[in-house]
Motif scaffolding. Structure first.
Motif, short mmCIF file in Angstrom:
data_model
loop_
_atom_site.label_atom_id
_atom_site.label_comp_id
_atom_site.label_asym_id
_atom_site.label_seq_id
_atom_site.Cartn_x
_atom_site.Cartn_y
_atom_site.Cartn_z
N ILE A 114 0.86 -1.18 0.00
CA ILE A 114 0.00 0.00 0.00
C ILE A 114 0.90 1.23 0.00
O ILE A 114 1.76 1.38 0.87
N ASN A 115 0.68 2.10 -0.98
CA ASN A 115 1.44 3.34 -1.13
C ASN A 115 2.94 3.12 -1.13
O ASN A 115 3.71 3.95 -0.64
N ASP A 116 3.38 2.00 -1.64
CA ASP A 116 4.79 1.65 -1.78
C ASP A 116 5.56 1.59 -0.46
O ASP A 116 6.78 1.50 -0.47
N ASP A 140 -0.86 -3.05 -10.58
CA ASP A 140 -0.77 -1.72 -9.99
C ASP A 140 -2.15 -1.11 -10.07
O ASP A 140 -2.76 -1.07 -11.14
N ILE A 141 -2.63 -0.66 -8.91
CA ILE A 141 -4.00 -0.17 -8.80
C ILE A 141 -3.97 1.19 -8.11
O ILE A 141 -3.25 1.36 -7.13
N ARG A 142 -4.77 2.12 -8.61
CA ARG A 142 -4.98 3.35 -7.87
C ARG A 142 -6.46 3.43 -7.57
O ARG A 142 -7.29 3.44 -8.48
N GLY A 143 -6.78 3.43 -6.28
CA GLY A 143 -8.17 3.44 -5.87
C GLY A 143 -8.31 3.80 -4.41
O GLY A 143 -7.38 4.30 -3.77
N ARG A 144 -9.47 3.52 -3.88
CA ARG A 144 -9.79 3.84 -2.49
C ARG A 144 -10.17 2.56 -1.76
O ARG A 144 -10.69 1.63 -2.37
N LEU A 145 -9.94 2.54 -0.48
CA LEU A 145 -10.43 1.45 0.35
C LEU A 145 -11.91 1.76 0.61
O LEU A 145 -12.24 2.65 1.39
N THR A 146 -12.80 1.08 -0.11
CA THR A 146 -14.23 1.40 -0.04
C THR A 146 -15.00 0.51 0.92
O THR A 146 -16.19 0.74 1.16
N LYS A 147 -14.34 -0.52 1.46
CA LYS A 147 -15.02 -1.40 2.41
C LYS A 147 -13.99 -1.97 3.37
O LYS A 147 -12.93 -2.44 2.97
#
Length: 172
Positions: free
Chosen positions: A13-15, A104-111
């Protein structure tokens, strides 16, 4: 063709945060096209028309730990997204060749959902990465798929660049 077997995986997470000792499961995004059915007049059969875009990606993962620094990433102000990098080692069971498969993913922790706690059991949390605006899948350093919401969708599909004309016309 021989069997290629998963021999280990992790999520960063975030390198900076490696979940290797906590992560239990992770599932790559389901890639599913939007379709619309159409049955022409006089036809006995309808057809699903594809190529209408791609459904929103979600990446679920489960950790057997209670990590406030991970759960604390849930939600947040509009526009905030985090970088997630999933890496796995795949080994060819016939000749021992090692392969790296990464996303590689750019997103939000939605749950963030706590598992049921029970005496004598290790409990943790189920998480979902959603609101994904970019997703790249690589095999041995080669980009197999790259999707970017902000540039109109697919940039690479099946190891080949795509949609360059769309990006040139719409975003230049």
């Amino acid at each position: 063709m021989s069997l290629r077997i998963l021999r280990g995986f992790t999520l960063f997470i975030n390198d900076t945060r490696n979940l290797f000792f906590e992560i239990e499961t992770m599932k790559l995004a389901t890639m599913e096209e939007n379709t619309e059915t159409f049955q022409p007049g006089g036809s006995d059969m309808e057809m699903a028309i594809a190529g209408l875009g791609v459904k929103a990606f979600e990446v679920p993962f489960k950790c057997k730990a209670h990590s406030p620094d991970v759960a604390g990433l849930f939600g947040g102000p509009a526009g905030v997204r985090h970088n997630f990098t999933g890496r796995k080692l795949v080994i060819d069971e016939k000749d021992g060749t090692e392969y790296e498969h990464a996303v590689d993913i750019r997103g939000r922790l939605t749950k963030v959902e706590a598992e049921e706690m029970a005496a004598g059991k290790v409990a943790g949390y189920d998480h979902t990465i959603g609101s994904i605006d970019s997703y790249s899948e690589m095999w041995d350093g080669r980009v197999m798929h790259r999707f970017n919401f902000w540039t109109g969708g697919w940039e690479t599909w099946n190891f080949e660049p795509v949609n360059s004309a769309r990006r040139r016309i719409l975003f230049s």
